[in-house]
Scaffold this motif. Structure first.
Motif, PDB file in Angstrom:
ATOM      1  N   LYS A  73       0.831  -1.211   0.000  1.00  0.00           N
ATOM      2  CA  LYS A  73       0.000   0.000   0.000  1.00  0.00           C
ATOM      3  C   LYS A  73       0.865   1.260   0.000  1.00  0.00           C
ATOM      4  O   LYS A  73       0.520   2.252  -0.628  1.00  0.00           O
ATOM      5  CB  LYS A  73      -0.916   0.020   1.223  1.00  0.00           C
ATOM      6  N   ILE A  76       1.979   1.768  -3.597  1.00  0.00           N
ATOM      7  CA  ILE A  76       0.875   2.140  -4.478  1.00  0.00           C
ATOM      8  C   ILE A  76       0.414   3.571  -4.213  1.00  0.00           C
ATOM      9  O   ILE A  76       0.038   4.288  -5.137  1.00  0.00           O
ATOM     10  CB  ILE A  76      -0.281   1.126  -4.328  1.00  0.00           C
ATOM     11  N   SER A  77       0.461   3.995  -2.977  1.00  0.00           N
ATOM     12  CA  SER A  77       0.014   5.347  -2.657  1.00  0.00           C
ATOM     13  C   SER A  77       1.161   6.357  -2.664  1.00  0.00           C
ATOM     14  O   SER A  77       0.954   7.517  -2.292  1.00  0.00           O
ATOM     15  CB  SER A  77      -0.684   5.363  -1.300  1.00  0.00           C
ATOM     16  N   LYS A  79       3.274   9.223  -3.368  1.00  0.00           N
ATOM     17  CA  LYS A  79       2.918  10.477  -4.031  1.00  0.00           C
ATOM     18  C   LYS A  79       4.076  10.991  -4.862  1.00  0.00           C
ATOM     19  O   LYS A  79       5.229  10.841  -4.526  1.00  0.00           O
ATOM     20  CB  LYS A  79       2.535  11.546  -3.003  1.00  0.00           C
ATOM     21  N   LYS A  88      -0.667  11.423  -9.528  1.00  0.00           N
ATOM     22  CA  LYS A  88      -0.547  11.723  -8.113  1.00  0.00           C
ATOM     23  C   LYS A  88      -0.179  10.500  -7.277  1.00  0.00           C
ATOM     24  O   LYS A  88       0.181  10.620  -6.132  1.00  0.00           O
ATOM     25  CB  LYS A  88      -1.851  12.329  -7.590  1.00  0.00           C
ATOM     26  N   ASN A  89      -0.313   9.305  -7.841  1.00  0.00           N
ATOM     27  CA  ASN A  89       0.162   8.128  -7.126  1.00  0.00           C
ATOM     28  C   ASN A  89       0.733   7.116  -8.109  1.00  0.00           C
ATOM     29  O   ASN A  89       0.551   7.232  -9.320  1.00  0.00           O
ATOM     30  CB  ASN A  89      -0.906   7.508  -6.221  1.00  0.00           C
TER      31      ASN A  89
END
Length: 140
Positions: A73, A76-77, A79, A88-89
């Motif tokens: 996670k 994947i997130s 930034k 943005k990700n």
């Protein structure tokens, strides 16, 4: 980060087309304080296509599936802060690749795994693959 390396090479004639190069080191070991676990993330655009690459080393051990999920996670997130034109990700890139020592498991007893391997039954093995199931759940 230590022990994780991510290198990208490009031919000199393509260098003028390389834009928005961004790199990040995501530490996930020992509550984000140590660089023994985590990912090196590289994102860039070339020929109007946005790419993301992540080389990771996630938590090991059968009991750490939730930790591995959180490590994934984090990638994947991840930034991108360099441009409003850039995703943005991580997974908003046109093409993305996540690889390394991710330590996800096939959740079957060893004997069952060996049986399906001997029978070349990849379909049954994939049904019990932690990473594939995680991606199907869309919880990451």
């Amino acid at each position: 980060m230590y022990g994780i390396l991510l290198l990208a090479f490009i031919k000199k004639e393509y260098k003028p087309y390389l834009r928005m190069l961004d790199e990040q080191r995501l530490k996930t070991g020992f509550y984000g304080l140590c660089g023994n676990k985590g990912s090196c993330v590289l994102q860039f655009e070339i020929f109007d296509t946005k790419f993301g690459f992540s080389n990771g080393h996630y938590a090991c051990g059968e009991e750490n599936n939730e930790k591995r999920k959180n490590d994934l996670k984090a990638v994947i997130s991840a930034k991108n802060e360099i441009s409003d034109n850039f995703p943005k990700n991580f997974i908003a890139n046109d093409c993305w690749f996540i690889f390394g020592d991710l330590n996800f498991r096939i959740e079957l007893p060893k004997e069952d795994c060996m049986f399906y391997i001997d029978k070349k039954n990849i379909i049954e093995l994939r049904k019990h693959d932690q990473l594939l199931n995680l991606l199907k759940e869309k919880t990451v």
